[in-house]
Design a protein around this motif. Structure first.
Motif, short mmCIF file in Angstrom:
data_model
loop_
_atom_site.label_atom_id
_atom_site.label_comp_id
_atom_site.label_asym_id
_atom_site.label_seq_id
_atom_site.Cartn_x
_atom_site.Cartn_y
_atom_site.Cartn_z
N THR A 218 0.83 -1.20 0.00
CA THR A 218 0.00 0.00 0.00
C THR A 218 0.87 1.25 0.00
O THR A 218 0.62 2.19 -0.75
CB THR A 218 -0.94 -0.01 1.22
N ASN A 219 1.91 1.27 0.83
CA ASN A 219 2.81 2.43 0.87
C ASN A 219 3.55 2.59 -0.44
O ASN A 219 3.74 3.71 -0.92
CB ASN A 219 3.80 2.30 2.03
N MET A 220 4.00 1.48 -1.04
CA MET A 220 4.70 1.56 -2.33
C MET A 220 3.76 2.09 -3.40
O MET A 220 4.15 2.90 -4.22
CB MET A 220 5.26 0.19 -2.72
N LYS A 221 2.50 1.65 -3.39
CA LYS A 221 1.54 2.12 -4.39
C LYS A 221 1.27 3.61 -4.21
O LYS A 221 1.22 4.36 -5.18
CB LYS A 221 0.24 1.32 -4.28
N LYS A 222 1.12 4.08 -2.96
CA LYS A 222 0.91 5.51 -2.71
C LYS A 222 2.10 6.31 -3.20
O LYS A 222 1.95 7.37 -3.79
CB LYS A 222 0.68 5.77 -1.22
N ASP A 223 3.31 5.82 -2.93
CA ASP A 223 4.52 6.50 -3.40
C ASP A 223 4.55 6.57 -4.92
O ASP A 223 4.90 7.60 -5.50
CB ASP A 223 5.78 5.80 -2.90
N SER A 224 4.18 5.47 -5.58
CA SER A 224 4.15 5.44 -7.05
C SER A 224 3.14 6.43 -7.59
O SER A 224 3.42 7.17 -8.54
CB SER A 224 3.83 4.04 -7.56
N ILE A 225 1.96 6.46 -7.00
CA ILE A 225 0.90 7.37 -7.48
C ILE A 225 1.37 8.83 -7.33
O ILE A 225 1.19 9.63 -8.25
CB ILE A 225 -0.43 7.11 -6.75
N GLU A 226 1.98 9.16 -6.20
CA GLU A 226 2.47 10.53 -6.02
C GLU A 226 3.57 10.86 -7.03
O GLU A 226 3.63 11.97 -7.55
CB GLU A 226 2.97 10.74 -4.59
N LYS A 227 4.42 9.90 -7.32
CA LYS A 227 5.49 10.10 -8.32
C LYS A 227 4.87 10.35 -9.70
O LYS A 227 5.28 11.25 -10.42
CB LYS A 227 6.40 8.87 -8.36
N TRP A 228 3.89 9.55 -10.05
CA TRP A 228 3.24 9.71 -11.37
C TRP A 228 2.51 11.04 -11.46
O TRP A 228 2.53 11.70 -12.50
CB TRP A 228 2.30 8.54 -11.64
N LYS A 229 1.84 11.44 -10.39
CA LYS A 229 1.17 12.75 -10.38
C LYS A 229 2.19 13.86 -10.62
O LYS A 229 1.95 14.78 -11.39
CB LYS A 229 0.44 12.98 -9.05
N SER A 230 3.31 13.75 -9.95
CA SER A 230 4.37 14.75 -10.10
C SER A 230 4.90 14.77 -11.54
O SER A 230 5.15 15.85 -12.09
CB SER A 230 5.50 14.44 -9.12
N GLU A 231 5.04 13.61 -12.14
CA GLU A 231 5.49 13.54 -13.55
C GLU A 231 4.51 14.26 -14.46
O GLU A 231 4.92 15.00 -15.37
CB GLU A 231 5.62 12.09 -14.00
N ILE A 232 3.22 14.05 -14.23
CA ILE A 232 2.20 14.68 -15.07
C ILE A 232 2.22 16.20 -14.89
O ILE A 232 2.18 16.95 -15.86
CB ILE A 232 0.80 14.09 -14.79
N VAL A 233 2.29 16.66 -13.65
CA VAL A 233 2.34 18.10 -13.39
C VAL A 233 3.58 18.72 -14.02
O VAL A 233 3.51 19.78 -14.65
CB VAL A 233 2.28 18.40 -11.87
N ASP A 234 4.72 18.05 -13.90
CA ASP A 234 5.95 18.55 -14.53
C ASP A 234 5.80 18.62 -16.05
O ASP A 234 6.22 19.59 -16.68
CB ASP A 234 7.15 17.66 -14.17
#
Length: 152
Positions: A22-38
């Motif tokens: 669950t923590n790894m998935k949350k970290d991945s989702i936040e990383k992907w969100k950041s990639e999209i915003v960038d």
């Protein structure tokens, strides 16, 4: 007694594994969100520096669909063609935007943003016309790992 300890150990290991996943998935989702915003920010900056056609053609996926003037532009080739007809008209246009919200699928292959944009045109005597609105963009991860938009 031994079976009870085995069951407790199995339950404890299961909880730990679930918690880590669950923590790894949350970290991945936040990383992907950041990639999209960038990516969205780079897209908007290119629009200002190099023009709307260059930016949209750079960040659009091959299977892009855009809604413009109540009509659909389907595919990158059609988008490219639509800009050929508007080249001189778009030289006096400024488009700025920033996402207010981003979300991404738990699979990491699709995401979307929405926010506000400002579209400014300048007529032949220097008068500016400013239109403000809301945008919604759907992003799709490409085979090379980059994000491109498929709906705007």
């Amino acid at each position: 007694m031994r079976m009870k300890k085995t069951l407790q150990l199995t339950l404890l290991v299961s909880v730990l594994i679930y918690s880590c996943n669950t923590n790894m998935k949350k970290d991945s989702i936040e990383k992907w969100k950041s990639e999209i915003v960038d990516t969205e920010q780079e897209f908007a900056e290119m629009s200002l520096k190099e023009g709307i056609p260059k930016a949209f053609l750079t960040y659009a996926a091959e299977d892009v669909v855009l809604l413009r003037n109540n009509s659909l532009i389907i595919g990158l080739d059609s988008l490219r063609e639509s800009y050929k007809n508007k080249k001189s008209e778009l030289e006096k246009v400024s488009l700025t935007w920033k996402p207010d919200f981003v979300d991404v699928a738990s699979s990491g292959d699709m995401g979307y943003t929405y926010g506000k944009y400002v579209y400014t045109t300048t007529d032949s005597i220097g008068n500016k016309n400013v239109v403000e609105g809301v945008f919604h963009t759907v992003w799709k991860r490409q085979a090379d790992g980059n994000w491109k938009f498929v709906w705007d």
